[in-house]
Design an enzyme around this catalytic site. Structure first.
Site, PDB file in Angstrom:
ATOM      1  N   ASP A  11      76.195 -20.184  31.815  1.00 40.42           N
ATOM      2  CA  ASP A  11      75.599 -21.389  32.385  1.00 40.42           C
ATOM      3  C   ASP A  11      74.104 -21.325  32.115  1.00 40.42           C
ATOM      4  OD1 ASP A  11      78.035 -22.195  33.353  1.00 40.42           O
ATOM      5  OD2 ASP A  11      77.671 -21.536  35.397  1.00 40.42           O
ATOM      6  N   ASP A 130      86.528 -30.248  36.901  1.00 41.29           N
ATOM      7  CA  ASP A 130      86.031 -29.571  38.103  1.00 41.29           C
ATOM      8  C   ASP A 130      86.811 -30.124  39.279  1.00 41.29           C
ATOM      9  OD1 ASP A 130      84.148 -28.243  36.568  1.00 41.29           O
ATOM     10  OD2 ASP A 130      82.571 -29.714  36.947  1.00 41.29           O
TER      11      ASP A 130
END
Length: 251
Positions: A11, A130
């Site tokens: 990330d 998600d």
């Protein structure tokens, strides 16, 4: 049994790798290119680069990271975050990515998946979901987990398959960064419903969790961050553990 993949996830925010819990409370974990080279040398099957800054416009620093990593490694690279058009996909692939990951844009413009599949091939297209349990269903979230979409995960996964997605990156927001195991109820619901490969994400804290995601969740690949970034386990340790459990891995 098909070979199961180990995929470290980087990330990236402001040029650095970060890791948080439940999509918040980020802390730095290192230089993305150096970590990518290290993971490649350690035997990672693929790498995911996720631009959580979601940089817009022509200036996309993550593309420079992809270009540099592609020069120094030979494993497949997946890039996501802020990809919302065919132009974005083309730029990522030209920079050296093998696949792109599309999340929020797939919900806002589902036809993008169909167009991208036709232009670049399903093998280049990962769609990120998600998901969070809302008490009744697993609901799809967008905009970095900030916005509920009112989409139910199973029906959305089926639609993505019909649109031409090549793979699903399935993240449990409830489990993200907690290190207490993947959400294998969620993983199994999706993996048993669609024929697409499923990359499990969110919750890896030890090697047993990796095995459980394969054995109970039915997933094809395991996305990991904290356990590798903070040197709790090596990729070799993870693969050898899975092999001992009877899971087919590439050593």
């Amino acid at each position: 049994m098909e070979i199961k993949r180990i995929i470290p996830c980087l990330d990236i925010k402001d040029g650095q790798v970060v890791k948080g819990v439940n999509f918040t409370n980020l802390r730095e974990a290192g230089n993305p290119v150096e970590l990518a080279v290290l993971y490649s040398e350690m035997g990672a099957d693929e790498l995911v680069f996720l631009d959580i800054s979601a940089t817009r416009g022509e200036d996309k620093p993550i593309l420079d990271i992809i270009k540099e990593t592609a020069k120094r490694t030979s494993i497949p690279l997946i890039v996501g975050g802020g990809i919302s058009s065919l132009k974005d996909i083309k730029q990522a692939l030209q920079a050296g990515a093998s696949k792109v990951s599309i999340g929020s844009a797939s919900v806002k413009e589902p036809d993008l998946i169909k167009k991208a599949s036709l232009e670049f091939g399903s093998q280049s297209l990962v769609v990120a979901i998600d998901a969070r349990w809302n008490g009744d269903i697993y609901e799809v979230y967008i905009n970095g987990g900030k916005t509920a979409s009112n989409l139910e995960v199973i029906s959305w996964a089926k639609e993505l398959e019909s649109l031409g997605a090549g793979e699903i990156l399935l993240t449990s927001m409830d489990k993200d960064g907690t290190k207490d195991g993947y959400d294998n109820k969620l993983n199994f619901l999706v993996s048993s419903t669609v024929d697409l490969p499923i990359i499990a994400s969110g919750g890896a804290g030890n090697l047993e969790h990796l095995y459980e995601a394969v054995a109970r969740g039915g997933v094809d690949a395991l996305l990991c961050a904290s356990i590798f970034h903070f040197q709790e386990y090596t990729i070799s340790e993870a693969k050898n553990y899975l092999k001992e459990k009877g899971v087919l891995v590439r050593l």
